[in-house]
Design an enzyme around this catalytic site. Structure first.
Site, mmCIF file in Angstrom:
data_model
loop_
_atom_site.group_PDB
_atom_site.id
_atom_site.type_symbol
_atom_site.label_atom_id
_atom_site.label_comp_id
_atom_site.label_asym_id
_atom_site.label_seq_id
_atom_site.Cartn_x
_atom_site.Cartn_y
_atom_site.Cartn_z
ATOM 1 N N CYS A 138 0.869 -1.181 0.000
ATOM 2 C CA CYS A 138 0.000 0.000 0.000
ATOM 3 C C CYS A 138 0.907 1.233 0.000
ATOM 4 O O CYS A 138 1.532 1.555 1.013
ATOM 5 C CB CYS A 138 -0.892 -0.043 1.232
ATOM 6 S SG CYS A 138 -2.095 1.283 1.313
ATOM 7 N N CYS A 160 12.433 -27.800 -23.394
ATOM 8 C CA CYS A 160 13.479 -27.321 -22.493
ATOM 9 C C CYS A 160 13.717 -25.832 -22.660
ATOM 10 O O CYS A 160 13.941 -25.346 -23.772
ATOM 11 C CB CYS A 160 14.768 -28.089 -22.757
ATOM 12 S SG CYS A 160 16.183 -27.478 -21.811
#
Length: 326
Positions: A138, A160
């Site tokens: 916040c 991969c």
């Protein structure tokens, strides 16, 4: 690594991470470069009035930096609507961008967050954020400055990640490529856990790119043409759900683009494309030894026997899209 509340508590009790650099100024020096409100919020630990900034409701791409020292702290992709009256984020842009401190003012126990570079007060972090982190940073809007950025991120997998990472590093317009995991349920998975096939995660790459130089559509076309998208859970000798062909979309525009590109590629193939299209939730960066693997291990057997032939074909096929220094 995705930070969670336990990590926050560890930083408070065991010490904050080392910042990339430090910026130290006297109170008078800060007063000379900050407005009165900025100085009050960042240097005197003030709090702006709730809903006083339009930044709460802005979610366009970009980054957010400390208004004092200009260190980048948050990415807009981690910003969310909390309806609290202050800009809210789920994660900092880097683990060491933020410092954490106990705050027992006003008879409450809270965790203050500051810029780890210059100690500017930003706000507080709470445990009521969205998954997977559960964190809500916040932040006072006055503590932040918005930095416009053209950069976007795309996440997809096709076997991969050592291979896919090596290929996409070569492309013009690609700023960064990181190997990681996505699509599963385990938070902060390890390579061993993903390799077991039990996490639901796929090996993926996160491509940071500039759309004016290379489009999302181009990235997907290249992705589908550089692995076999017609087989389930397998690429070469690699087998398992962690090697599945997958595209993660972040909005409906990307979803539509993925469907369109697959349809176009399908017209060129005899076998049916089985690439999964899934809503993006979270990218977990893989362990450091996986990052830039090909360039770190060019003499390795896998690099020479598997990646080198792919790179040769890739460079020939996409020579007009390669970076000049390749």
């Amino acid at each position: 690594m995705i930070l969670k509340w336990l990590d926050v508590l560890k930083f408070i009790n065991q010490g904050n991470p080392e910042p990339d650099q430090r910026v130290n100024k006297s109170e008078q020096e800060w007063k000379q470069i900050l407005t009165e409100e900025q100085f009050y919020i960042t240097r005197k630990k003030g709090t702006e009035r709730a809903h006083s900034s339009e930044m709460c409701n802005l979610f366009e791409p970009g980054k957010y930096a400390c208004v004092c020292c200009h260190t980048v702290l948050f990415d807009s992709e981690e910003k969310f609507q909390s309806s609290t009256g202050w800009p809210s984020f789920t994660q900092p842009i880097k683990v060491n961008a933020i410092a954490y401190h106990k705050d027992v003012s006003f008879g409450m126990y809270r965790v203050e967050v500051t810029c780890n570079t210059c100690d500017a007060h930003l706000g507080h972090v709470f445990q009521d954020g969205p998954p997977p982190s559960g964190l809500r940073y916040c932040i006072n809007a006055v503590s932040l400055e918005k930095i416009k950025s053209e950069e976007r991120k795309a996440v997809f997998g096709g076997g991969c990640f050592w291979c896919t990472e090596a290929l996409f590093h070569q492309l013009k317009g690609v700023v960064k490529v990181e190997s990681g995991y996505s699509g599963g349920t385990t938070v902060n998975p390890t390579y061993r856990e993903v390799s077991s096939g039990k996490t639901g995660h796929a090996e993926v790459i996160e491509v940071t790119y500039i759309p004016s130089e290379i489009s999302y559509e181009d990235l997907l076309s290249i992705h589908l043409s550089t692995h076999n998208p017609t087989i389930f859970n397998k690429q070469g000798a690699d087998r398992g759900t962690q090697y599945r062909s997958i595209i993660f979309y972040k909005n409906e525009e990307e979803n539509s683009t993925a469907i369109k590109v697959i349809e176009e590629i399908q017209n060129l193939l005899d076998e049916k494309i089985v690439t999964e299209i899934a809503a993006y939730k979270q990218f977990y960066k893989a362990e450091e030894y996986h990052q830039n693997y090909y360039n770190k291990n060019p003499e390795g057997g896998y690099c020479q026997n598997v990646i080198d032939p792919k790179l040769k074909n890739f460079r020939e096929l996409y020579k007009n899209k390669l970076k000049q220094n390749i």
